[in-house]
Scaffold this motif. Structure first.
Motif, PDB file in Angstrom:
ATOM      1  N   THR A  61       0.862  -1.195   0.000  1.00  0.00           N
ATOM      2  CA  THR A  61       0.000   0.000   0.000  1.00  0.00           C
ATOM      3  C   THR A  61       0.891   1.235   0.000  1.00  0.00           C
ATOM      4  N   ARG A  62       0.612   2.143  -0.898  1.00  0.00           N
ATOM      5  CA  ARG A  62       1.444   3.333  -1.020  1.00  0.00           C
ATOM      6  C   ARG A  62       0.646   4.465  -1.683  1.00  0.00           C
ATOM      7  N   ASP A  63       1.197   5.660  -1.636  1.00  0.00           N
ATOM      8  CA  ASP A  63       0.633   6.809  -2.339  1.00  0.00           C
ATOM      9  C   ASP A  63       1.326   6.942  -3.691  1.00  0.00           C
ATOM     10  N   ILE A  64       0.547   7.170  -4.705  1.00  0.00           N
ATOM     11  CA  ILE A  64       1.105   7.307  -6.056  1.00  0.00           C
ATOM     12  C   ILE A  64       0.723   8.673  -6.616  1.00  0.00           C
ATOM     13  N   THR A  65       1.693   9.348  -7.118  1.00  0.00           N
ATOM     14  CA  THR A  65       1.453  10.637  -7.759  1.00  0.00           C
ATOM     15  C   THR A  65       1.986  10.594  -9.180  1.00  0.00           C
ATOM     16  N   LYS A  66       1.095  10.873 -10.095  1.00  0.00           N
ATOM     17  CA  LYS A  66       1.472  10.916 -11.507  1.00  0.00           C
ATOM     18  C   LYS A  66       1.736  12.367 -11.880  1.00  0.00           C
ATOM     19  N   ASP A 439      12.214  24.746 -11.605  1.00  0.00           N
ATOM     20  CA  ASP A 439      11.698  23.436 -11.995  1.00  0.00           C
ATOM     21  C   ASP A 439      10.229  23.372 -11.607  1.00  0.00           C
ATOM     22  N   ALA A 440       9.446  22.761 -12.467  1.00  0.00           N
ATOM     23  CA  ALA A 440       8.006  22.662 -12.217  1.00  0.00           C
ATOM     24  C   ALA A 440       7.553  21.221 -12.347  1.00  0.00           C
ATOM     25  N   GLU A 441       6.691  20.799 -11.451  1.00  0.00           N
ATOM     26  CA  GLU A 441       6.097  19.462 -11.490  1.00  0.00           C
ATOM     27  C   GLU A 441       4.585  19.615 -11.531  1.00  0.00           C
ATOM     28  N   ILE A 442       3.996  19.259 -12.667  1.00  0.00           N
ATOM     29  CA  ILE A 442       2.541  19.322 -12.827  1.00  0.00           C
ATOM     30  C   ILE A 442       1.947  18.037 -12.268  1.00  0.00           C
ATOM     31  N   LEU A 443       1.103  18.164 -11.264  1.00  0.00           N
ATOM     32  CA  LEU A 443       0.472  16.994 -10.646  1.00  0.00           C
ATOM     33  C   LEU A 443      -0.738  16.597 -11.475  1.00  0.00           C
ATOM     34  N   LEU A 444      -0.596  15.499 -12.214  1.00  0.00           N
ATOM     35  CA  LEU A 444      -1.674  15.066 -13.112  1.00  0.00           C
ATOM     36  C   LEU A 444      -2.762  14.292 -12.379  1.00  0.00           C
ATOM     37  N   ASP A 445      -2.354  13.424 -11.494  1.00  0.00           N
ATOM     38  CA  ASP A 445      -3.337  12.606 -10.768  1.00  0.00           C
ATOM     39  C   ASP A 445      -2.635  12.031  -9.539  1.00  0.00           C
ATOM     40  N   SER A 446      -3.404  11.611  -8.573  1.00  0.00           N
ATOM     41  CA  SER A 446      -2.815  11.016  -7.375  1.00  0.00           C
ATOM     42  C   SER A 446      -3.809  10.070  -6.730  1.00  0.00           C
ATOM     43  N   ALA A 447      -3.257   9.131  -6.010  1.00  0.00           N
ATOM     44  CA  ALA A 447      -4.085   8.191  -5.248  1.00  0.00           C
ATOM     45  C   ALA A 447      -3.344   7.903  -3.944  1.00  0.00           C
ATOM     46  N   GLN A 448      -4.061   7.901  -2.853  1.00  0.00           N
ATOM     47  CA  GLN A 448      -3.451   7.711  -1.545  1.00  0.00           C
ATOM     48  C   GLN A 448      -3.872   6.366  -0.966  1.00  0.00           C
ATOM     49  N   GLY A 449      -2.879   5.662  -0.402  1.00  0.00           N
ATOM     50  CA  GLY A 449      -3.154   4.408   0.302  1.00  0.00           C
ATOM     51  C   GLY A 449      -3.753   3.344  -0.582  1.00  0.00           C
ATOM     52  N   VAL A 450      -3.197   3.172  -1.774  1.00  0.00           N
ATOM     53  CA  VAL A 450      -3.747   2.185  -2.705  1.00  0.00           C
ATOM     54  C   VAL A 450      -2.787   1.009  -2.840  1.00  0.00           C
ATOM     55  N   LEU A 451      -3.331  -0.127  -3.255  1.00  0.00           N
ATOM     56  CA  LEU A 451      -2.523  -1.307  -3.509  1.00  0.00           C
ATOM     57  C   LEU A 451      -1.731  -1.081  -4.785  1.00  0.00           C
TER      58      LEU A 451
END
Length: 557
Positions: A61-66, A439-451
């Motif tokens: 289980t982890r957080d994923i940021t695209k 430097d810029a990081e565009i946060l496209l999508d994220s999910a927290q605490g997912v398998l």
């Protein structure tokens, strides 16, 4: 376990070349693989063991940021280079470099003596042209110069007239005014409002009037009689003119001699230009207001005078506007609100006007902006409103928050590669300045605490190879797999290319496996995993000879 990873944007040029090369690399590698199958015809297990090993990883289980990352240069919200097209001495300046100025605030005053003289001349010319035009219009369309009653009409429609011809007479009201002398009477015998009986010569009968004024003492007539002067007003009983005379009787007194009749103020309207009369609809006795049109005088003379005067007025108006604009150029105001970042001119300087004559530069730094050029393969994932994290070497340790404010639909193509500009706005800018590289990081999508599992473990067709003792092995697909492993179908979610969210198909306690080639080269890993159909996937049309390429591990040979 929480981890935030980034997807670095590969250089669009490199990406394009790689994609292009893959078009011929794939068939070549497939041909090589088929050839190997023909030569050796090794069993599937032996082939996999000879060429590759499997790497395992537990689901977690982890957080994923695209995200997408890139670099750019900060720009102010707005900027303006203040210059002037006029030349002259700077008489005054009202600011210093670094000052805050407001839009419309006076910045410079230049010597405008020559421009002021030109503007005065243009104003005089315009006033004269305006007067000439009005005269031409009045000549073509004669109008009443006073309100009252039309007492006489001298012309008719269709009649040709010349300049000076009388058109109509207008009187102020329809009353007649007379001053009578009464001998053998005293002022006390009369009073204002008293009724007077009036006898008008050549008119049968009488008309009634009203006393409007009585002299305070007696006067002497031309025959030596003492008389009282009494003023009387009466409605005009008909077309009475000033050629008539009258006698009045008030009480028991009769006036002395014949008294002249006066009409109220009057005006005779005459033609100011020659032409033919039209539109004349007035009759004697009609009430008329000041400014009302009496008639129209048509003809080449009247028309040409109006048109000539109109053109002259238009030219004079343009000259006046130009002169005023030129005069305004000598007073220079701030075009925007902001900070003066450069000041090149000061009081006492003589400047040469022109587009290159920079007096000062103003930045609006209420917020900062930057632009990222996003590859066409990624632009569909970028949208207005997405959060952006900004970092700068000049502000070490600081992370700023921005937002995507514009995604352009107009791309730029170079070398067969198209990119699209994306505008990012940063409101909290403490420590940042225009011109800094960030430097810029565009946060496209994220999910927290997912398998999640390593992205390399997810095969095309959304299958995953897991150990046979994993809890999800109960859902194994009817598909050949290496000994000790099974394939299961999964529903992947978002991915940051290091890890992929698994929405369904796996559970905690599962162990996934993916191919680790014998070569440690990243490029060979990429080819082995990404180019050969996984999990027994189909070959290109035409198939393969019997005993050829095995369908063992994910992407295995």
């Amino acid at each position: 376990m929480e981890e935030k990873t980034k997807r670095k944007m590969i250089s669009p040029d490199v990406l394009r070349r790689l994609k292009k090369h893959l078009k011929w690399l794939i068939p070549v590698l497939l041909a090589v693989c088929i050839g190997v199958g023909f030569l050796f015809r090794l069993p599937a297990g032996q082939q996999a063991a000879a060429s590759a090993t499997y790497q395992t990883a537990a689901t977690e289980t982890r957080d994923i940021t695209k995200s997408l990352t890139g670099s750019g240069t900060l720009e102010p919200a707005d900027s303006y280079t203040v210059n002037t097209l006029v030349s002259g001495e700077v008489l005054s300046d009202t600011f210093e470099e670094g000052d805050q100025v407001e839009e419309g605030q006076l910045l410079y005053t230049l010597d405008s003596s020559n421009a002021s003289s030109s503007q005065t001349q243009a104003q005089n010319s315009y006033s004269q042209a305006q007067s000439n035009y009005q005269q031409a219009v009045n000549a073509k369309y004669p109008s009443a110069d006073m309100g009252g009653t039309v007492s006489e009409v001298y012309v008719k429609n269709g009649e040709s007239v010349s300049a000076g011809t009388e058109l109509v007479r207008i009187v102020g009201d329809n009353n007649i005014y007379m001053t009578f002398l009464f001998p053998y009477a005293s002022p006390s015998d009369f009073y204002v409002g008293q009724t007077a009986t009036i006898y008008i010569g050549n008119f049968d009968g009488t008309t009634s009037g009203t006393v409007t004024a009585v002299s305070s003492s007696s006067i002497t007539t031309n025959t030596g009689l003492q008389a009282v002067s009494v003023q009387v007003k009466a409605p005009n009983p008909g077309l009475v003119t000033e050629d008539y005379t009258a006698v009045a009787s008030i009480g028991s007194y009769t006036s002395y001699g014949q008294t002249a009749i006066n009409l109220s103020s009057s005006s005779v309207i005459t033609a100011e230009v020659s032409g033919k009369i039209s539109g004349l609809n007035w009759l004697p006795g009609d009430a008329i207001s000041s400014g009302e049109r009496i008639c129209t005088i048509t003809g080449s003379t009247a028309d040409s005078q109006v048109e000539s005067a109109r053109i002259s007025l238009s030219n004079a108006s343009t000259s006046l506007e130009n002169a005023q604009d030129s005069l305004d150029d000598y007073t220079i105001t701030a075009p925007i609100s902001g900070t003066v970042v450069t000041k090149n001119a000061k009081a006492g300087d003589n400047i040469e006007g022109g587009s290159d004559s920079t007096l000062c530069v103003i930045y609006d730094m209420s917020y900062l902006e930057m632009t990222l050029n996003i590859d066409e393969l990624d632009i569909s994932e970028v949208a207005v409103g997405q959060e952006v994290q900004i970092t700068a070497d000049a502000a070490e340790g600081q992370v700023y928050t921005g937002v995507v404010t514009n995604v352009s639909i107009a791309g730029t193509t170079s070398g067969g590669i198209t990119t699209y500009p994306v505008t990012i706005r940063i409101d909290e800018t403490d420590g940042l300045r225009p011109g800094m590289n960030v430097d810029a990081e565009i946060l496209l999508d994220s999910a927290q605490g997912v398998l999640a599992v390593p992205s390399a473990a997810v095969n095309r067709g959304d299958t995953v190879l897991i150990t046979a003792d994993s809890p999800s092995a109960a859902n194994a697909l009817d598909q050949e797999a290496p000994e000790g492993y099974v394939y299961v179908s999964v529903e992947p979610g978002i991915s940051d290319e290091s890890y992929t969210e698994i929405i369904s198909g796996l559970q905690e306690g599962d162990t996934v496996a993916y191919l680790q080639t014998s070569s440690s080269s990243d490029s060979m890993d990429f080819m082995a995993v990404g180019m050969i159909p996984s999990g027994g996937g189909e070959m290109p049309s035409g198939g393969m000879p019997s005993g050829g390429m095995p369908s063992g591990g994910p992407g295995g040979f």
